[in-house]
Design a protein around this motif. Sequence first.
Motif, short mmCIF file in Angstrom:
data_model
loop_
_atom_site.label_atom_id
_atom_site.label_comp_id
_atom_site.label_asym_id
_atom_site.label_seq_id
_atom_site.Cartn_x
_atom_site.Cartn_y
_atom_site.Cartn_z
N LEU A 121 -45.38 -36.70 -12.78
CA LEU A 121 -46.52 -37.46 -12.30
C LEU A 121 -46.64 -38.82 -12.96
O LEU A 121 -47.12 -39.78 -12.35
CB LEU A 121 -47.82 -36.68 -12.52
N HIS A 122 -46.21 -38.91 -14.21
CA HIS A 122 -46.34 -40.16 -14.96
C HIS A 122 -45.04 -40.94 -15.02
O HIS A 122 -44.95 -41.91 -15.76
CB HIS A 122 -46.87 -39.86 -16.36
N ASN A 123 -44.07 -40.55 -14.24
CA ASN A 123 -42.78 -41.22 -14.22
C ASN A 123 -42.90 -42.53 -13.44
O ASN A 123 -43.35 -42.56 -12.31
CB ASN A 123 -41.74 -40.29 -13.56
N ASP A 124 -42.48 -43.61 -14.06
CA ASP A 124 -42.54 -44.92 -13.41
C ASP A 124 -41.25 -45.24 -12.66
O ASP A 124 -41.10 -46.34 -12.13
CB ASP A 124 -42.79 -46.02 -14.45
N ASP A 125 -40.32 -44.32 -12.59
CA ASP A 125 -39.03 -44.58 -11.97
C ASP A 125 -38.96 -44.16 -10.51
O ASP A 125 -37.87 -43.99 -9.97
CB ASP A 125 -37.92 -43.86 -12.75
N PHE A 126 -40.11 -43.96 -9.85
CA PHE A 126 -40.09 -43.61 -8.44
C PHE A 126 -39.56 -44.80 -7.65
O PHE A 126 -39.88 -45.96 -7.97
CB PHE A 126 -41.50 -43.26 -7.92
N PRO A 127 -38.78 -44.54 -6.61
CA PRO A 127 -38.30 -45.67 -5.79
C PRO A 127 -39.46 -46.35 -5.09
O PRO A 127 -40.42 -45.70 -4.69
CB PRO A 127 -37.33 -45.01 -4.81
#
Length: 135
Positions: A121-127
């Motif tokens: 949920l807190h991952n900033d690496d989403f495309p």
Amino acid sequence: MSHPRIHLLPCRIGYSGPAKVDQYFVVTPRPSTDHPASSTAEWESSFRGRALRGRTVQLPPGYKGTVYAHPTEGDDTSSGPDLSRPTRIFEEFVVWGHDQVDPVTHPAINLSRWIEVAEALHNDDFPDTDGPLTR
């Protein structure tokens, strides 16, 4: 084999203060019932006459648990408890149950699953997407 010193008991104790836990809460190892060759340690004990079974839970790599003490009588609590200094840091603990500790449904044992969800949920690496998300 020594047991971890942090215990999550299936009860509420109406006391906060020092206790001779090692003297009165005797913990003995028991063979794992799920997987005989498992590295997960299982334990037996009793509390107030009730049999308990416990299972060691390892925190995921990179995580540590922290224990903070509540102020005792006579402490200056005008500014609240001092939460800047932990009293104990741990990497494993024992979850106790009355008959058994269900490894499938117990939230403390499934801690690593919740951490995976929180990290996703807190991952900033989403495309990046220019439109609405679709299934």
